[in-house]
Scaffold this motif. Structure first.
Motif, PDB file in Angstrom:
ATOM      1  N   TRP A 137       1.216  -1.176  -0.062  1.00 18.72           N
ATOM      2  CA  TRP A 137      -0.210  -0.067  -0.126  1.00 18.72           C
ATOM      3  C   TRP A 137       0.707   1.313   0.223  1.00 18.72           C
ATOM      4  O   TRP A 137       0.692   2.223  -1.156  1.00 18.72           O
ATOM      5  N   PHE A 138       1.838   1.257   0.812  1.00 15.73           N
ATOM      6  CA  PHE A 138       2.927   1.832   0.765  1.00 15.73           C
ATOM      7  C   PHE A 138       3.550   2.829  -0.431  1.00 15.73           C
ATOM      8  O   PHE A 138       3.392   3.949  -1.176  1.00 15.73           O
ATOM      9  N   THR A 139       3.493   1.829  -1.136  1.00 13.98           N
ATOM     10  CA  THR A 139       4.394   1.786  -2.755  1.00 13.98           C
ATOM     11  C   THR A 139       3.251   2.318  -3.411  1.00 13.98           C
ATOM     12  O   THR A 139       3.893   3.011  -4.031  1.00 13.98           O
ATOM     13  N   ARG A 140       1.905   1.943  -3.361  1.00 13.93           N
ATOM     14  CA  ARG A 140       1.469   1.964  -4.449  1.00 13.93           C
ATOM     15  C   ARG A 140       0.642   3.325  -4.142  1.00 13.93           C
ATOM     16  O   ARG A 140       0.559   4.568  -4.681  1.00 13.93           O
ATOM     17  N   LEU A 141       0.994   4.085  -2.967  1.00 13.57           N
ATOM     18  CA  LEU A 141      -0.224   5.444  -2.913  1.00 13.57           C
ATOM     19  C   LEU A 141       0.601   5.938  -1.787  1.00 13.57           C
ATOM     20  O   LEU A 141       0.412   7.115  -2.220  1.00 13.57           O
ATOM     21  N   CYS A 142       1.682   6.327  -1.483  1.00 14.77           N
ATOM     22  CA  CYS A 142       2.536   7.416  -1.185  1.00 14.77           C
ATOM     23  C   CYS A 142       3.712   7.447  -2.344  1.00 14.77           C
ATOM     24  O   CYS A 142       4.673   8.616  -2.058  1.00 14.77           O
ATOM     25  N   THR A 143       3.877   6.492  -2.758  1.00 12.89           N
ATOM     26  CA  THR A 143       5.624   6.525  -3.658  1.00 12.89           C
ATOM     27  C   THR A 143       4.966   6.504  -4.429  1.00 12.89           C
ATOM     28  O   THR A 143       6.050   5.186  -5.419  1.00 12.89           O
ATOM     29  N   PRO A 144       4.073   6.236  -5.544  1.00 17.52           N
ATOM     30  CA  PRO A 144       3.593   5.721  -6.633  1.00 17.52           C
ATOM     31  C   PRO A 144       5.114   6.202  -7.641  1.00 17.52           C
ATOM     32  O   PRO A 144       4.318   5.850  -8.499  1.00 17.52           O
ATOM     33  N   THR A 145       5.426   6.938  -7.771  1.00 11.71           N
ATOM     34  CA  THR A 145       6.658   7.160  -8.647  1.00 11.71           C
ATOM     35  C   THR A 145       7.531   5.969  -9.133  1.00 11.71           C
ATOM     36  O   THR A 145       7.882   5.043 -10.155  1.00 11.71           O
ATOM     37  N   VAL A 146       7.334   4.983  -8.318  1.00  3.91           N
ATOM     38  CA  VAL A 146       7.960   3.662  -8.109  1.00  3.91           C
ATOM     39  C   VAL A 146       6.869   2.488  -7.941  1.00  3.91           C
ATOM     40  O   VAL A 146       7.672   1.571  -8.062  1.00  3.91           O
ATOM     41  N   ALA A 147       5.874   2.830  -8.094  1.00  3.18           N
ATOM     42  CA  ALA A 147       4.940   1.946  -8.175  1.00  3.18           C
ATOM     43  C   ALA A 147       4.822   0.532  -9.762  1.00  3.18           C
ATOM     44  O   ALA A 147       4.017  -0.358  -9.979  1.00  3.18           O
ATOM     45  N   ASN A 148       5.462   1.413 -10.665  1.00  2.47           N
ATOM     46  CA  ASN A 148       5.846   0.310 -11.769  1.00  2.47           C
ATOM     47  C   ASN A 148       6.701  -0.702 -11.413  1.00  2.47           C
ATOM     48  O   ASN A 148       5.973  -1.901 -12.115  1.00  2.47           O
ATOM     49  N   VAL A 149       6.457  -0.912 -10.243  1.00  3.51           N
ATOM     50  CA  VAL A 149       6.965  -2.793 -10.240  1.00  3.51           C
ATOM     51  C   VAL A 149       5.468  -3.402  -9.813  1.00  3.51           C
ATOM     52  O   VAL A 149       6.128  -4.566 -10.240  1.00  3.51           O
ATOM     53  N   PHE A 150       4.466  -3.268  -9.581  1.00  2.00           N
ATOM     54  CA  PHE A 150       4.181  -3.758  -9.868  1.00  2.00           C
ATOM     55  C   PHE A 150       2.832  -4.096 -11.529  1.00  2.00           C
ATOM     56  O   PHE A 150       2.188  -5.264 -11.589  1.00  2.00           O
ATOM     57  N   ASP A 151       3.813  -3.728 -12.734  1.00  5.05           N
ATOM     58  CA  ASP A 151       3.192  -3.795 -13.850  1.00  5.05           C
ATOM     59  C   ASP A 151       3.207  -5.286 -14.273  1.00  5.05           C
ATOM     60  O   ASP A 151       2.055  -5.082 -15.046  1.00  5.05           O
ATOM     61  N   HIS A 152       4.224  -6.035 -13.892  1.00  3.55           N
ATOM     62  CA  HIS A 152       3.670  -7.546 -14.110  1.00  3.55           C
ATOM     63  C   HIS A 152       3.347  -8.380 -13.220  1.00  3.55           C
ATOM     64  O   HIS A 152       3.273  -9.755 -13.199  1.00  3.55           O
ATOM     65  N   VAL A 153       2.743  -8.108 -11.930  1.00  2.00           N
ATOM     66  CA  VAL A 153       1.764  -8.471 -11.144  1.00  2.00           C
ATOM     67  C   VAL A 153       0.488  -7.960 -11.541  1.00  2.00           C
ATOM     68  O   VAL A 153      -0.702  -7.915 -10.535  1.00  2.00           O
ATOM     69  N   PRO A 154      -0.358  -8.289 -12.138  1.00  2.00           N
ATOM     70  CA  PRO A 154      -1.943  -7.765 -12.147  1.00  2.00           C
ATOM     71  C   PRO A 154      -2.664  -7.524 -11.125  1.00  2.00           C
ATOM     72  O   PRO A 154      -3.861  -7.729 -10.878  1.00  2.00           O
ATOM     73  N   ALA A 155      -2.313  -9.642 -10.825  1.00  2.00           N
ATOM     74  CA  ALA A 155      -3.052 -10.263  -8.781  1.00  2.00           C
ATOM     75  C   ALA A 155      -3.103  -9.515  -8.111  1.00  2.00           C
ATOM     76  O   ALA A 155      -4.068  -9.912  -7.453  1.00  2.00           O
ATOM     77  N   VAL A 156      -1.909  -9.172  -7.752  1.00  2.00           N
ATOM     78  CA  VAL A 156      -1.553  -8.421  -6.839  1.00  2.00           C
ATOM     79  C   VAL A 156      -2.211  -7.253  -6.599  1.00  2.00           C
ATOM     80  O   VAL A 156      -3.043  -6.896  -5.292  1.00  2.00           O
ATOM     81  N   LEU A 157      -2.416  -6.253  -7.106  1.00  2.59           N
ATOM     82  CA  LEU A 157      -3.404  -5.194  -7.219  1.00  2.59           C
ATOM     83  C   LEU A 157      -4.519  -5.434  -7.798  1.00  2.59           C
ATOM     84  O   LEU A 157      -5.153  -4.868  -6.666  1.00  2.59           O
ATOM     85  N   GLU A 158      -4.953  -6.723  -7.728  1.00  3.86           N
ATOM     86  CA  GLU A 158      -6.288  -7.251  -8.011  1.00  3.86           C
ATOM     87  C   GLU A 158      -6.354  -7.338  -6.483  1.00  3.86           C
ATOM     88  O   GLU A 158      -7.866  -7.465  -5.777  1.00  3.86           O
ATOM     89  N   TRP A 159      -5.688  -8.422  -5.803  1.00  4.08           N
ATOM     90  CA  TRP A 159      -5.914  -8.494  -4.142  1.00  4.08           C
ATOM     91  C   TRP A 159      -6.330  -7.391  -3.495  1.00  4.08           C
ATOM     92  O   TRP A 159      -6.703  -7.271  -2.550  1.00  4.08           O
ATOM     93  N   MET A 160      -5.307  -6.261  -3.479  1.00  6.84           N
ATOM     94  CA  MET A 160      -4.717  -4.966  -2.942  1.00  6.84           C
ATOM     95  C   MET A 160      -6.203  -4.061  -3.329  1.00  6.84           C
ATOM     96  O   MET A 160      -6.784  -3.949  -1.925  1.00  6.84           O
ATOM     97  N   ASP A 161      -7.677  -4.360  -4.280  1.00  6.69           N
ATOM     98  CA  ASP A 161      -7.795  -3.991  -3.638  1.00  6.69           C
ATOM     99  C   ASP A 161      -9.287  -4.631  -3.174  1.00  6.69           C
ATOM    100  O   ASP A 161     -10.618  -3.903  -3.128  1.00  6.69           O
ATOM    101  N   ARG A 162      -9.374  -5.680  -3.136  1.00  6.05           N
ATOM    102  CA  ARG A 162     -10.313  -6.416  -2.647  1.00  6.05           C
ATOM    103  C   ARG A 162      -9.763  -6.266  -1.237  1.00  6.05           C
ATOM    104  O   ARG A 162     -10.721  -5.895  -0.429  1.00  6.05           O
ATOM    105  N   VAL A 163      -8.488  -5.784  -0.522  1.00  5.21           N
ATOM    106  CA  VAL A 163      -8.195  -5.766   0.647  1.00  5.21           C
ATOM    107  C   VAL A 163      -8.971  -4.263   1.085  1.00  5.21           C
ATOM    108  O   VAL A 163      -9.423  -4.010   1.776  1.00  5.21           O
ATOM    109  N   ALA A 164      -8.496  -3.697   0.323  1.00  7.18           N
ATOM    110  CA  ALA A 164      -8.776  -1.731   0.648  1.00  7.18           C
ATOM    111  C   ALA A 164     -10.328  -1.900   0.439  1.00  7.18           C
ATOM    112  O   ALA A 164     -10.506  -0.818   1.565  1.00  7.18           O
ATOM    113  N   ALA A 165     -11.098  -2.792  -0.325  1.00  4.62           N
ATOM    114  CA  ALA A 165     -12.527  -2.594   0.003  1.00  4.62           C
ATOM    115  C   ALA A 165     -13.217  -3.157   0.932  1.00  4.62           C
ATOM    116  O   ALA A 165     -14.748  -2.626   1.676  1.00  4.62           O
TER     117      ALA A 165
END
Length: 312
Positions: free
Chosen positions: A189-217
């Motif tokens: 979450w910190f990578t994605r929300l607080c340092t978004p300029t380096v959040a490209n680390v998630f580009d190759h793991v879309p399933a992780v972003l989908e999981w994060m969205d489920r947790v955030a919900a």
């Protein structure tokens, strides 16, 4: 006797986000006290006696330090839905401990590359940015931190492994979240929300972003704003909860009733001094008295903390 949950935190604290989501998962009402992200933290220290990590959970005159212990307290407060389902009781705790330590510090080393730091400090004045940097430098004094070059391949590997888990299920260990999800989520979450300029680390793991969205919900539960002074008044007007009859587990040759200090093993190693009231299999409890907060019980998990006899 006050039984309200009071969380002392600040918005960009990743470990506070972990607890905020646990409160949402359990749909618990809580009071929100926003604290400084850097020292001095006089209102926090009035309650803890020295411990300065974020967050801290207060229930009346009982003060709970470290998110691993806070999760246990919230599970006891409201057992369902379960953070520690019986069939995952061991593996979920082990995974959470790895996520709160290895995964967290690997992600932070990635986040604190120049682009990440620029994003994090973009909304701060130069003076506030310098104060934050100096504060964290002091907290890191006993730690060996990864360099970005070393953290990068590890972080990518960990994200792929998490992706493998959530490609099969909605959450890490099945159809429902458990403590492992909240422990793994907050560093990402910190990578994605607080340092978004380096959040490209998630580009190759879309399933992780989908999981994060489920947790955030799951949300943050039912929150009400509260002042630090009101929280201290709550403590001063309350009596600490009676201690349960847990077995005294003496590993140090220090008797109950002794003056002791409890200190984190690393990162933010300010000591809390008080009278040792309990040393069970899993936690310590100290009694201390503050001019503002009165007599409080401060609780720590055993894992990750050092107990010593106080200098006299």
């Amino acid at each position: 006797m006050s039984t309200e949950l009071i969380l002392h935190h600040y918005p960009s604290s990743p470990f506070a986000e972990k607890v905020r989501l646990v409160l949402g998962f359990k749909q618990l009402p809580w009071k929100s006290v926003i604290i400084p992200s850097v020292m001095p933290k006089p209102d926090v220290v009035a309650l803890t006696g020295g411990y300065r990590r974020t967050p801290v959970l207060q229930i009346g005159a009982d003060i709970y330090c470290d998110t691993s212990l806070i999760c246990e307290v919230l599970e006891h407060r409201q057992p369902e839905p379960a953070l520690f389902p019986p069939h995952l009781k061991g593996v979920s705790r082990i995974f959470a401990q790895w996520a709160d330590s290895t995964l967290f510090w690997t992600s932070m080393a990635w986040n604190m590359q120049p682009k990440g730091i620029a994003a994090l400090f973009a909304k701060l004045t130069p003076e506030a940015g310098a104060a934050f940097a100096e504060d964290r430098k002091a907290m890191n004094v006993n730690m060996t931190r990864l360099r970005t070059q070393d953290a990068a391949p590890a972080y990518r590997s960990y994200l792929r492994r998490i992706a493998h888990m959530v490609e099969e299920h909605d959450f890490l260990f099945g159809a429902e979240p458990c403590v492992a999800d909240f422990a793994a989520y907050h560093a990402l979450w910190f990578t994605r929300l607080c340092t978004p300029t380096v959040a490209n680390v998630f580009d190759h793991v879309p399933a992780v972003l989908e999981w994060m969205d489920r947790v955030a919900a799951l949300g943050h539960g039912r929150m009400e704003k509260f002042s630090a002074q009101d929280a201290i008044t709550v403590a001063a007007n309350a009596e600490p909860l009676p201690l349960t009859n847990e077995i005294f587990q003496d590993e140090h040759g220090i008797a109950l009733g002794s003056e002791v200090t409890v200190t984190p093993e690393s990162f933010g190693t300010e000591a809390t001094q008080g009278t040792l009231l309990a040393a069970s299999r899993t936690h310590y409890t100290l009694r201390r008295t503050d001019p503002r907060a009165g007599t409080v019980h401060v609780h720590f998990p055993r894992i990750g903390y050092v107990l010593k006899k106080a200098d006299t």
